[in-house]
Design an enzyme around this catalytic site. Structure first.
Site, PDB file in Angstrom:
ATOM      1  N   ASP A  16       0.930  -1.564   0.067  1.00 18.28           N
ATOM      2  CA  ASP A  16       0.394  -0.183   0.336  1.00 18.28           C
ATOM      3  C   ASP A  16       1.232   1.271  -0.097  1.00 18.28           C
ATOM      4  O   ASP A  16       0.834   2.369   0.437  1.00 18.28           O
ATOM      5  CB  ASP A  16      -0.749   0.208   1.193  1.00 18.28           C
ATOM      6  CG  ASP A  16      -1.686  -1.179   1.570  1.00 18.28           C
ATOM      7  OD1 ASP A  16      -2.339  -1.569   0.486  1.00 18.28           O
ATOM      8  OD2 ASP A  16      -1.853  -1.720   2.336  1.00 18.28           O
ATOM      9  N   GLU A 201     -11.401  -0.709  -3.309  1.00 17.42           N
ATOM     10  CA  GLU A 201     -10.526  -0.032  -2.535  1.00 17.42           C
ATOM     11  C   GLU A 201      -8.824   1.056  -3.360  1.00 17.42           C
ATOM     12  O   GLU A 201      -8.956   0.466  -4.453  1.00 17.42           O
ATOM     13  CB  GLU A 201     -10.230  -1.560  -1.219  1.00 17.42           C
ATOM     14  CG  GLU A 201      -9.425  -2.517  -2.507  1.00 17.42           C
ATOM     15  CD  GLU A 201      -9.299  -3.462  -1.203  1.00 17.42           C
ATOM     16  OE1 GLU A 201      -9.455  -3.555  -0.487  1.00 17.42           O
ATOM     17  OE2 GLU A 201      -7.713  -3.922  -1.550  1.00 17.42           O
TER      18      GLU A 201
END
Length: 344
Positions: A16, A201
């Protein structure tokens, strides 16, 4: 256009990834594999981030809503202050009644603020949870400023919608408070978005040449994980869902020919001369031992993103590694007790 090639991975074992370029420096953060803290590092070149000192700016609470599974921090600069958006949960358990027989965790979105000049040495203040309008699984908040207004985009579960998370947008009153109700931009609907998990997401926003590009990731986080795209005119009402066009196909996917699997949860930054850089994570293998959540080998990568004559991104494919990467599939203990993953 430069032919710059970035040596990858830029940081090992940090999923991420989020990179912010400010005053000639690259600031990097990402999910720490033990999911117990927020870390920052800084370097003048993307290639130097791996060797840069990593500083812990915040550590999970002993109990309460910010005590488990600290995920996907992002660092942003708004009105001469630094802000980190991250997700945290009160426990590491999912809901047994979650959709698709897959558990949904209990995360919410939180904000840290630092008004010091140097975010690696300055004091960080906990601004608490962002009230997104309802209490359900929420994560992966990103922020951008457009025409003088700050916006937040994030992923959240709507209990009346089948799936784990949709993407929402709102305008902000300040960096930790929404000024408008949440507006849904997209929910999982295509086959590629619903493999393993029904998720939209990891949003990220790039504004360039009169267009707003909003990338996101879908599917479970293994080989099927891929990036999707929403596009809007920069002059449109970004809070109007009809301003956005959604691509039916993913724009960035696994490439077995170069050994890169599950590229996603991206961010954008720039080169010294202003070219756009796509930052993302990917793994180098498909067989994961144990719970994928505790596999540490999603590495942060970066590559220059070209554009065509119409100003649209030419996404291409993940680049091959130019640096050694771990080949172990060691699984971290859920309490973070196993710390054998690489940090340099």
């Amino acid at each position: 256009m430069t032919d710059q090639v970035i040596s990858n991975p830029i940081v090992l074992q940090r999923a991420d990834p989020h990179v912010l370029r400010h005053d000639g420096q690259y600031y990097f953060t990402g999910s720490y594999p033990a999911y117990d803290r927020v870390v920052l590092r800084r370097a003048e070149r993307l290639e130097d981030l791996q060797a840069a000192e990593e500083v812990t700016i915040w550590t999970r609470h002993e109990s309460g809503p910010q005590s488990h599974l600290i995920w996907a921090p992002e660092i942003h600069r708004v009105d001469d202050a630094w802000y980190v958006y991250y997700a945290a949960a009160p426990d590491d358990q999912g809901r047994a009644d979650a959709p698709s027989a897959n558990e949904t965790f209990n995360h919410r979105v939180f904000v840290l603020e630092c008004t010091a000049e140097d975010p690696l040495t300055g004091e960080w203040v906990d601004r608490g949870q962002v009230d997104t309008g309802w209490e359900s699984f929420a994560l992966d908040a990103t922020s951008f400023v457009h025409e003088g207004q700050q916006y937040l985009v994030w992923a959240q579960e709507d209990l009346e919608v089948y799936g784990h998370s949709n993407l929402y947008i709102a305008r902000m009153a300040n960096p930790w408070t929404l000024a408008t109700p949440a507006v849904e931009l997209t929910r999982p609907e295509f086959d590629w978005e619903t493999k393993g998990f029904w998720v939209n997401e990891g949003p990220s926003v790039l504004i360039r040449d009169g267009q707003v590009f909003l990338t996101y990731s879908g599917a479970a986080t293994g080989i099927d994980y891929a990036m999707g795209l929403l596009t809007a005119d920069a002059g449109a009402d970004l809070l109007d869902p009809t301003s956005w066009t959604k691509s039916a196909d993913p724009v960035f996917v696994s490439d077995p020919s170069v050994g890169q699997y599950g590229p996603g949860h991206n961010s954008f930054t720039q080169t010294d001369d202003g070219e756009t850089v796509l930052v993302y994570h990917a793994r180098t293998y498909t067989e994961i031992v144990g719970d994928p959540l505790w596999d540490p080998n999603r590495h942060a990568r970066a590559q220059v993103l070209p554009f065509d004559a119409d100003g649209d991104p030419v996404w291409g494919t993940p680049v091959p590694d130019a640096r050694p990467v771990p080949d172990s599939t060691e699984v971290l203990a859920p309490d973070g007790g196993s710390m054998a993953f690489l940090t340099r």
